[in-house]
Design a protein around this motif. Structure first.
Motif, PDB file in Angstrom:
ATOM      1  N   THR A  76      12.620   4.978  13.391  1.00 30.38           N
ATOM      2  CA  THR A  76      11.279   4.621  12.924  1.00 30.38           C
ATOM      3  C   THR A  76      10.974   5.387  11.658  1.00 30.38           C
ATOM      4  O   THR A  76      11.817   6.151  11.153  1.00 30.38           O
ATOM      5  CB  THR A  76      10.231   4.912  14.024  1.00 30.38           C
TER       6      THR A  76
ATOM      7  N   THR B 112       7.042  -5.852  10.649  1.00 30.44           N
ATOM      8  CA  THR B 112       6.635  -7.254  10.625  1.00 30.44           C
ATOM      9  C   THR B 112       7.845  -8.180  10.696  1.00 30.44           C
ATOM     10  O   THR B 112       8.856  -7.932  10.038  1.00 30.44           O
ATOM     11  CB  THR B 112       5.875  -7.538   9.316  1.00 30.44           C
TER      12      THR B 112
ATOM     13  N   GLN C 217      -2.394  -7.009   6.940  1.00 30.12           N
ATOM     14  CA  GLN C 217      -2.296  -6.266   5.680  1.00 30.12           C
ATOM     15  C   GLN C 217      -3.693  -6.111   5.103  1.00 30.12           C
ATOM     16  O   GLN C 217      -4.410  -7.092   4.914  1.00 30.12           O
ATOM     17  CB  GLN C 217      -1.391  -6.993   4.670  1.00 30.12           C
TER      18      GLN C 217
HETATM   19  N1  ARG Z   1       4.314  -3.961   8.756  1.00 28.37           N
HETATM   20  C1  ARG Z   1       4.861  -3.559   7.504  1.00 28.37           C
HETATM   21  C2  ARG Z   1       6.275  -4.061   7.375  1.00 28.37           C
HETATM   22  O1  ARG Z   1       6.909  -4.403   8.316  1.00 28.37           O
HETATM   23  C3  ARG Z   1       4.817  -2.072   7.286  1.00 28.37           C
HETATM   24  C4  ARG Z   1       5.514  -1.254   8.311  1.00 28.37           C
HETATM   25  C5  ARG Z   1       5.605   0.202   7.931  1.00 28.37           C
HETATM   26  N2  ARG Z   1       6.026   0.984   9.051  1.00 28.37           N
HETATM   27  C6  ARG Z   1       6.223   2.292   9.073  1.00 28.37           C
HETATM   28  N3  ARG Z   1       6.534   2.862  10.210  1.00 28.37           N
HETATM   29  N4  ARG Z   1       6.132   2.999   7.989  1.00 28.37           N
HETATM   30  O2  ARG Z   1       6.805  -4.119   6.305  1.00 28.37           O
END
Ligand code: ARG
Length: 251
Positions: free
Chosen positions: A32, A93, A113
């Motif tokens: 993560t 996402t 977003q």
């Molecule tokens: N939901 C966005 C994507 O999938 C941002 C995810 C950022 N996640 C993180 N753990 N920094 O691109």
């Protein structure tokens, strides 16, 4: 005497079998990027939040131990695709482009977003970013959907520039310091960053609505199936909702 020996031997063998069993519980590694509250953030030396809790519940159901690796968001997809990590949960996402490289589990949450601005900003709605003659400097986290959307809608459309930061926190710091005009980031982290930094606000209008899912290597369909089965059970019995509600108060 012979009998006692036999019993002792059986007992010893059983204990060994138990020990082997306990040891053989495999560990799954989840990667993560823990600068994304309330989905994942660092508390002390632990990565905590919605994703680690859901991952722990899913792994427990599947019969695995869980280990969490905190790394750059930009390296998550390639890392899981190459087998370096078993899965990724990062408020990630579901996009078609990412689906070329990895499989997504069933979705476990919705994301939006949003746009963070300074309280006195002349940007009052998302549409201001796309208005004719607009010329804003927009901050995003590298390789996120915020980056992908604004690169197309703003930078390539000649309506401003996009500055890409390694994590959301650095983008928000650049906004606080007046280096950029706004930050495009997921709504829940946006709210958390605004709560932590006086003088900022999240615009009411949203940029895009998305689904979050775990990413798993394309060739690991066995894990994908197990993951989805465990997730379905945890959705049905209310565990997923309870974990999310613990971190996000319903509006
Ligand atoms: N939901 C966005 C994507 O999938 C941002 C995810 C950022 N996640 C993180 N753990 N920094 O691109």
């Amino acid at each position: 005497m012979k009998k006692i020996l036999a019993v002792a031997l059986t007992l010893a063998l059983t204990l060994t079998a138990f020990a082997a069993c306990a040891e053989s519980k495999e560990t799954l590694t989840m990667a993560t990027n823990a600068s994304f509250p309330p989905y994942e953030y660092v508390e002390g030396d632990q990565v905590v939040g919605i994703d680690p809790e859901i991952a722990a519940a899913v792994c427990e159901k599947m019969g695995y131990d869980l280990e969490i690796v905190d790394t750059e968001f930009d390296s998550l997809i390639s890392g899981v695709a190459s087998g370096k990590y078993d899965f990724v949960m990062a408020g990630m996402t579901v996009t078609e482009e990412r689906q070329q490289m990895i499989n997504f589990s069933d979705s476990y949450a919705t994301g939006i977003q949003s746009v963070i601005v300074k309280e006195d900003s002349d940007i009052t709605s998302v549409d201001d970013l796309f208005a004719e003659g607009a010329n804003h400097t927009v901050g995003v986290q590298l390789s996120t959907t915020g980056d992908i959307y604004t690169t197309g809608d703003i930078e390539e459309a000649g309506l401003g520039t996009v500055q890409r930061f390694p994590n959301g926190n650095e983008a928000v710091m650049a906004l606080v310091n007046g280096k950029i005009d706004c930050v495009v980031i997921d709504n829940e982290p946006a709210k958390a960053y605004v709560a932590a930094n006086p003088g900022l606000k999240v615009l009411d209008s949203s940029y895009a609505v998305e689904d979050y899912a775990a990413a798993i290597a394309k060739d690991n369909t066995e894990l994908l199936e197990k993951f989805n089965a465990a997730l379905a059970e945890l959705k049905a019995d209310g565990t997923i909702d309870a974990i999310i509600a613990k971190y996000i108060s319903a509006e």
